[in-house]
Motif scaffolding. Structure first.
Motif, PDB file in Angstrom:
ATOM      1  N   PHE A  63       4.313 -24.875  49.468  1.00 28.88           N
ATOM      2  CA  PHE A  63       5.229 -25.347  48.882  1.00 28.88           C
ATOM      3  C   PHE A  63       5.820 -24.527  47.883  1.00 28.88           C
ATOM      4  O   PHE A  63       6.915 -24.543  47.029  1.00 28.88           O
ATOM      5  CB  PHE A  63       4.986 -26.636  48.112  1.00 28.88           C
ATOM      6  CG  PHE A  63       4.850 -27.903  48.999  1.00 28.88           C
ATOM      7  CD1 PHE A  63       5.583 -28.075  50.123  1.00 28.88           C
ATOM      8  CD2 PHE A  63       3.710 -28.800  48.415  1.00 28.88           C
ATOM      9  CE1 PHE A  63       5.283 -29.098  51.205  1.00 28.88           C
ATOM     10  CE2 PHE A  63       3.430 -29.860  49.435  1.00 28.88           C
ATOM     11  CZ  PHE A  63       4.244 -30.229  50.601  1.00 28.88           C
ATOM     12  N   GLY A  64       5.227 -23.317  47.746  1.00 29.97           N
ATOM     13  CA  GLY A  64       5.601 -22.266  46.668  1.00 29.97           C
ATOM     14  C   GLY A  64       5.215 -22.643  45.611  1.00 29.97           C
ATOM     15  O   GLY A  64       5.800 -22.155  44.278  1.00 29.97           O
ATOM     16  N   VAL A  65       4.132 -23.186  45.130  1.00 32.32           N
ATOM     17  CA  VAL A  65       3.541 -23.731  43.876  1.00 32.32           C
ATOM     18  C   VAL A  65       2.472 -22.367  43.732  1.00 32.32           C
ATOM     19  O   VAL A  65       1.196 -22.704  44.262  1.00 32.32           O
ATOM     20  CB  VAL A  65       3.106 -25.135  43.745  1.00 32.32           C
ATOM     21  CG1 VAL A  65       2.169 -25.362  42.382  1.00 32.32           C
ATOM     22  CG2 VAL A  65       4.019 -26.010  44.011  1.00 32.32           C
ATOM     23  N   GLY A  66       2.589 -21.536  42.888  1.00 31.68           N
ATOM     24  CA  GLY A  66       1.584 -20.499  42.924  1.00 31.68           C
ATOM     25  C   GLY A  66       0.855 -20.479  41.610  1.00 31.68           C
ATOM     26  O   GLY A  66       0.038 -20.087  41.275  1.00 31.68           O
ATOM     27  N   LEU A  78      -9.352 -30.999  51.147  1.00 32.56           N
ATOM     28  CA  LEU A  78      -9.438 -30.223  52.434  1.00 32.56           C
ATOM     29  C   LEU A  78      -8.097 -29.390  52.595  1.00 32.56           C
ATOM     30  O   LEU A  78      -8.229 -28.097  52.872  1.00 32.56           O
ATOM     31  CB  LEU A  78      -9.468 -31.170  53.786  1.00 32.56           C
ATOM     32  CG  LEU A  78     -10.808 -31.927  53.855  1.00 32.56           C
ATOM     33  CD1 LEU A  78     -10.729 -32.769  55.162  1.00 32.56           C
ATOM     34  CD2 LEU A  78     -11.937 -30.897  54.223  1.00 32.56           C
ATOM     35  N   VAL A  79      -6.853 -29.944  52.385  1.00 33.97           N
ATOM     36  CA  VAL A  79      -5.791 -29.179  52.502  1.00 33.97           C
ATOM     37  C   VAL A  79      -4.563 -28.930  51.334  1.00 33.97           C
ATOM     38  O   VAL A  79      -3.670 -28.439  51.460  1.00 33.97           O
ATOM     39  CB  VAL A  79      -5.065 -29.687  53.903  1.00 33.97           C
ATOM     40  CG1 VAL A  79      -5.562 -29.713  54.987  1.00 33.97           C
ATOM     41  CG2 VAL A  79      -4.379 -31.094  53.593  1.00 33.97           C
ATOM     42  N   GLY A  80      -5.211 -29.470  50.358  1.00 32.82           N
ATOM     43  CA  GLY A  80      -4.367 -29.511  49.251  1.00 32.82           C
ATOM     44  C   GLY A  80      -3.966 -28.087  48.650  1.00 32.82           C
ATOM     45  O   GLY A  80      -2.630 -27.904  48.516  1.00 32.82           O
ATOM     46  N   PHE A  81      -4.670 -27.045  48.632  1.00 33.01           N
ATOM     47  CA  PHE A  81      -4.491 -25.677  48.307  1.00 33.01           C
ATOM     48  C   PHE A  81      -3.305 -25.105  49.270  1.00 33.01           C
ATOM     49  O   PHE A  81      -2.395 -24.437  48.908  1.00 33.01           O
ATOM     50  CB  PHE A  81      -5.799 -24.787  48.024  1.00 33.01           C
ATOM     51  CG  PHE A  81      -6.163 -24.934  46.581  1.00 33.01           C
ATOM     52  CD1 PHE A  81      -5.427 -24.410  45.441  1.00 33.01           C
ATOM     53  CD2 PHE A  81      -7.329 -25.348  46.495  1.00 33.01           C
ATOM     54  CE1 PHE A  81      -5.951 -24.337  44.483  1.00 33.01           C
ATOM     55  CE2 PHE A  81      -8.022 -25.277  45.030  1.00 33.01           C
ATOM     56  CZ  PHE A  81      -7.173 -24.764  44.157  1.00 33.01           C
ATOM     57  N   GLY A  82      -3.659 -25.331  50.573  1.00 28.96           N
ATOM     58  CA  GLY A  82      -2.872 -24.804  51.856  1.00 28.96           C
ATOM     59  C   GLY A  82      -1.523 -25.431  51.406  1.00 28.96           C
ATOM     60  O   GLY A  82      -0.439 -24.580  51.387  1.00 28.96           O
ATOM     61  N   LEU A  83      -1.245 -26.629  51.199  1.00 27.09           N
ATOM     62  CA  LEU A  83       0.076 -27.204  51.087  1.00 27.09           C
ATOM     63  C   LEU A  83       0.736 -26.710  49.890  1.00 27.09           C
ATOM     64  O   LEU A  83       1.903 -26.245  49.855  1.00 27.09           O
ATOM     65  CB  LEU A  83       0.007 -28.557  50.744  1.00 27.09           C
ATOM     66  CG  LEU A  83      -0.455 -29.453  52.347  1.00 27.09           C
ATOM     67  CD1 LEU A  83      -0.988 -30.784  51.902  1.00 27.09           C
ATOM     68  CD2 LEU A  83       0.772 -29.318  53.345  1.00 27.09           C
ATOM     69  N   ALA A  86       4.172 -31.525  45.751  1.00 25.45           N
ATOM     70  CA  ALA A  86       5.103 -30.970  45.438  1.00 25.45           C
ATOM     71  C   ALA A  86       5.921 -31.257  44.211  1.00 25.45           C
ATOM     72  O   ALA A  86       6.154 -30.450  43.245  1.00 25.45           O
ATOM     73  CB  ALA A  86       6.149 -31.153  46.643  1.00 25.45           C
ATOM     74  N   ALA A  87       6.109 -32.359  43.814  1.00 22.32           N
ATOM     75  CA  ALA A  87       6.861 -32.837  42.598  1.00 22.32           C
ATOM     76  C   ALA A  87       6.154 -32.371  41.427  1.00 22.32           C
ATOM     77  O   ALA A  87       6.627 -31.967  40.263  1.00 22.32           O
ATOM     78  CB  ALA A  87       7.124 -34.381  42.809  1.00 22.32           C
ATOM     79  N   THR A  88       4.958 -32.611  41.340  1.00 22.83           N
ATOM     80  CA  THR A  88       4.174 -32.101  40.124  1.00 22.83           C
ATOM     81  C   THR A  88       4.141 -30.820  40.010  1.00 22.83           C
ATOM     82  O   THR A  88       4.475 -30.348  39.001  1.00 22.83           O
ATOM     83  CB  THR A  88       2.616 -32.459  40.336  1.00 22.83           C
ATOM     84  OG1 THR A  88       2.571 -34.198  40.687  1.00 22.83           O
ATOM     85  CG2 THR A  88       1.964 -32.546  39.062  1.00 22.83           C
ATOM     86  N   GLY A  89       3.939 -30.014  41.236  1.00 23.14           N
ATOM     87  CA  GLY A  89       3.785 -28.426  40.987  1.00 23.14           C
ATOM     88  C   GLY A  89       5.300 -27.936  40.535  1.00 23.14           C
ATOM     89  O   GLY A  89       5.251 -27.155  39.794  1.00 23.14           O
ATOM     90  N   TRP A  90       6.187 -28.181  41.275  1.00 27.22           N
ATOM     91  CA  TRP A  90       7.579 -27.840  41.034  1.00 27.22           C
ATOM     92  C   TRP A  90       8.063 -28.183  39.465  1.00 27.22           C
ATOM     93  O   TRP A  90       8.620 -27.221  38.918  1.00 27.22           O
ATOM     94  CB  TRP A  90       8.607 -28.427  42.122  1.00 27.22           C
ATOM     95  CG  TRP A  90       8.509 -27.976  43.329  1.00 27.22           C
ATOM     96  CD1 TRP A  90       7.736 -26.702  43.821  1.00 27.22           C
ATOM     97  CD2 TRP A  90       8.800 -28.539  44.587  1.00 27.22           C
ATOM     98  NE1 TRP A  90       7.914 -26.469  45.107  1.00 27.22           N
ATOM     99  CE2 TRP A  90       8.345 -27.307  45.694  1.00 27.22           C
ATOM    100  CE3 TRP A  90       9.486 -29.351  45.078  1.00 27.22           C
ATOM    101  CZ2 TRP A  90       8.767 -27.824  47.119  1.00 27.22           C
ATOM    102  CZ3 TRP A  90       9.817 -29.875  46.342  1.00 27.22           C
ATOM    103  CH2 TRP A  90       9.575 -29.027  47.282  1.00 27.22           C
TER     104      TRP A  90
END
Lengths: 127, 229
Positions: free
Chosen positions: B171-174, B162-167, A99-103
């Protein structure tokens, strides 16, 4: 191949030399990686003279982890007694890193894009 | 059974087991069949059954182990090849790596402390997100248990794969580049493998994430740990 290994091992030795000379507690191999990138960028090292060996190392790197992993057998007791702290801390902090990296990337990118747009608008209104 | 302790036998056995595990994964195409994980399980079982000690195993194992450091140096080549991409978006890339590293380590240390983990465990967990050779070096510097780090690095990688893209979607990282960077930073080569499956942009930025998060962690982890431990 010998030349390629020579270049890679020289960067590694230089990296360790830097760590030793500076008296710091830092992995010499990482300094070696930076020296490799810098050497290539400045044209001191030619890409042709390291590409094959470095590709071979990188594509097989999983094998080099195995002996470290086998050492796990020495720590079964600690892992058993602290299983849940390990699992929970690992999962939570992995979520945090994602989350921190992406945001942060999206936020900084948006701020900079807005600034560029504002500058363009200013330039147009000045005309 | 003295031959089982011969270091050339041990080296050959390790390479053979790894080769077999990799073939198995290529045949089945399952990411849970991670060759490192399978090799570790098979080799530990072998040592337990035959009664050969780890110290004896490591006489051969250290010859394989040696190649980790040259491999880190070799990562300088892809780093150079991606300098152009880094320069185009220097600040978003750099700041996102620093944020991921700092928040990740702080969360890891505090959650582990809260759950009552001992100091050795916490020090072994701090570098768990980054690529294995760097994680092991950083754990050595911090004074943790490299073997534990190695196991957790594989676990984290599988999780991200396995779940990185889903998470990230959750989280709204598009943004494709943000997704790639996150996967590389959080789950190194295994997350990056998944990123390459999705496309070139994801893969390139995930590769960037691996290298940069490794460098940032090597620099920041010892400082951070000194402050928050």
């Amino acid at each position: 191949m010998i030349k390629q290994l020579f270049v890679i091992l020289s960067c590694l030795a230089l990296g360790h030399l830097v760590v030793w000379a500076a008296g710091i507690d830092f992995p010499g191999s990482i300094i070696g990686m930076l020296l490799m990138a810098a050497g290539l960028q400045m044209g001191i090292i030619k890409l042709d003279s390291v590409k094959e060996a470095s590709d071979a190392l990188i594509s097989n790197m999983a094998l080099f982890f195995v002996p470290n992993g086998v050492a796990l057998m020495l720590y079964f007791d600690i892992i058993k007694s602290e299983f849940w702290p390990i699992v929970i801390a690992t999962l939570v902090s992995t979520l945090v890193v994602l989350a921190a990296t992406g945001w942060t990337y999206q936020l900084v990118r948006r701020i900079r894009l807005n600034r560029v747009l504002k500058m363009r608008r200013l330039q147009q209104s000045n005309r | 059974m003295g031959f089982l302790q011969n270091k050339f036998f041990i080296i050959a056995l390790t390479v053979a087991v790894f080769y077999g595990a990799r073939l198995l994964q290529q045949r089945t195409g399952k990411s849970w069949g991670n060759p490192i994980l399978i090799s570790i399980v098979v080799l530990i079982s072998f040592l337990k059954i035959t009664g050969v000690s780890y110290d004896t195993y490591y006489e051969g194992g250290k010859i394989i182990d040696f190649w980790l450091q040259p491999t880190i140096v070799a990562l300088g080549v892809p780093l150079f090849e991606q300098l152009k991409a880094i320069r185009q978006r220097l600040w978003p890339i750099l700041l996102s790596q620093v944020a991921g590293c700092v928040f990740g380590i702080v969360a890891c240390v505090y959650v582990a402390k809260l759950c009552g983990a001992s100091e050795a465990i916490i020090l072994s967990l701090a570098a768990k997100s980054v690529t294995m050779p760097i994680a092991i070096e950083v754990t050595n510097t911090l004074g943790g248990i490299p073997a534990l780090t190695a196991a957790i690095v594989v676990f984290v990688g599988l999780f991200g794969n396995l779940v990185g893209f889903g998470l990230l979607k959750l989280f709204g990282v598009g943004d494709a580049k943000a997704q790639g960077l996150s996967l590389g930073a959080a789950s190194h080569a295994l997350g990056t493998a998944r990123a390459w499956e999705r496309g070139k942009i994801w893969g390139t930025y995930a590769s960037l994430g691996i290298i940069l998060s490794g460098i940032v962690t090597a620099v920041l982890a010892p400082l951070l740990i000194r402050v928050i431990m």
